[in-house]
Motif scaffolding. Structure first.
Motif, PDB file in Angstrom:
ATOM      1  N   MET A   1      -4.449   2.633  -9.900  1.00  0.00           N
ATOM      2  CA  MET A   1      -3.592   2.441  -8.780  1.00  0.00           C
ATOM      3  C   MET A   1      -4.157   3.669  -7.893  1.00  0.00           C
ATOM      4  O   MET A   1      -3.696   4.625  -8.178  1.00  0.00           O
ATOM      5  CB  MET A   1      -2.337   2.419  -9.168  1.00  0.00           C
ATOM      6  CG  MET A   1      -1.389   1.548  -8.268  1.00  0.00           C
ATOM      7  SD  MET A   1       0.452   1.839  -8.614  1.00  0.00           S
ATOM      8  CE  MET A   1       0.888   0.319  -8.054  1.00  0.00           C
ATOM      9  N   ASN A   5      -2.986   1.804  -2.800  1.00  0.00           N
ATOM     10  CA  ASN A   5      -1.906   0.874  -3.284  1.00  0.00           C
ATOM     11  C   ASN A   5      -0.639   1.431  -3.001  1.00  0.00           C
ATOM     12  O   ASN A   5       0.326   1.003  -2.609  1.00  0.00           O
ATOM     13  CB  ASN A   5      -2.314   0.454  -4.532  1.00  0.00           C
ATOM     14  CG  ASN A   5      -3.656  -0.435  -4.725  1.00  0.00           C
ATOM     15  OD1 ASN A   5      -3.835  -1.064  -3.664  1.00  0.00           O
ATOM     16  ND2 ASN A   5      -4.022  -0.486  -6.068  1.00  0.00           N
ATOM     17  N   ILE A   6      -0.712   2.955  -3.383  1.00  0.00           N
ATOM     18  CA  ILE A   6       0.551   3.571  -3.390  1.00  0.00           C
ATOM     19  C   ILE A   6       1.197   3.555  -1.910  1.00  0.00           C
ATOM     20  O   ILE A   6       2.456   3.435  -1.636  1.00  0.00           O
ATOM     21  CB  ILE A   6       0.410   5.163  -3.984  1.00  0.00           C
ATOM     22  CG1 ILE A   6       0.234   5.036  -5.469  1.00  0.00           C
ATOM     23  CG2 ILE A   6       1.718   5.838  -3.789  1.00  0.00           C
ATOM     24  CD1 ILE A   6      -0.025   6.408  -6.165  1.00  0.00           C
ATOM     25  N   ILE A   9       2.561   0.191  -1.212  1.00  0.00           N
ATOM     26  CA  ILE A   9       3.965  -0.005  -1.883  1.00  0.00           C
ATOM     27  C   ILE A   9       4.937   0.938  -1.128  1.00  0.00           C
ATOM     28  O   ILE A   9       6.288   0.326  -0.947  1.00  0.00           O
ATOM     29  CB  ILE A   9       3.639   0.632  -3.282  1.00  0.00           C
ATOM     30  CG1 ILE A   9       2.906  -0.600  -3.975  1.00  0.00           C
ATOM     31  CG2 ILE A   9       5.170   0.377  -4.024  1.00  0.00           C
ATOM     32  CD1 ILE A   9       2.639  -0.317  -5.352  1.00  0.00           C
ATOM     33  N   LEU A  12       6.196  -0.709   1.988  1.00  0.00           N
ATOM     34  CA  LEU A  12       6.908  -2.098   1.749  1.00  0.00           C
ATOM     35  C   LEU A  12       8.090  -1.677   1.242  1.00  0.00           C
ATOM     36  O   LEU A  12       9.304  -2.698   1.689  1.00  0.00           O
ATOM     37  CB  LEU A  12       6.082  -3.006   0.851  1.00  0.00           C
ATOM     38  CG  LEU A  12       5.026  -3.700   1.455  1.00  0.00           C
ATOM     39  CD1 LEU A  12       4.238  -4.452   0.372  1.00  0.00           C
ATOM     40  CD2 LEU A  12       5.002  -4.496   2.712  1.00  0.00           C
ATOM     41  N   ILE A  13       8.468  -0.805   0.585  1.00  0.00           N
ATOM     42  CA  ILE A  13       9.871  -0.409  -0.017  1.00  0.00           C
ATOM     43  C   ILE A  13      10.730   0.253   0.984  1.00  0.00           C
ATOM     44  O   ILE A  13      11.906   0.237   1.046  1.00  0.00           O
ATOM     45  CB  ILE A  13       9.613   0.493  -1.429  1.00  0.00           C
ATOM     46  CG1 ILE A  13       8.766  -0.622  -2.374  1.00  0.00           C
ATOM     47  CG2 ILE A  13      11.036   1.047  -1.898  1.00  0.00           C
ATOM     48  CD1 ILE A  13       8.781   0.303  -3.885  1.00  0.00           C
TER      49      ILE A  13
END
Length: 65
Positions: A1, A5-6, A9, A12-13
């Motif tokens: 990852m 990608n982090i 994420i 999105l969170i």
């Protein structure tokens, strides 16, 4: 990852965390509760009137024969 990608994420969170927070209590109390019993609106009143009319017509029709 990878770091890309982090980052995706996290982006999105974060909005979901903001939406999940509890709202502060309102300063004024809510509206008073409705009175007990069944409310009779226009549709219920129309059904009741149709039922009474149907019953009266059926009663007179049966008694006349």
């Amino acid at each position: 990852m990878g770091p890309k990608n982090i980052l995706i994420i996290i982006l999105l969170i974060l909005p979901f965390i903001g939406f999940a927070q509890l709202a502060p209590p309102s300063p004024s109390p809510g509206p008073p509760p409705p009175p007990p019993g069944l409310p009779i609106d226009g549709f219920s009143g129309a059904l009741l009137a149709l039922g009474v009319i149907y019953g009266v017509r059926k009663k007179y029709k049966d008694s006349s024969s």
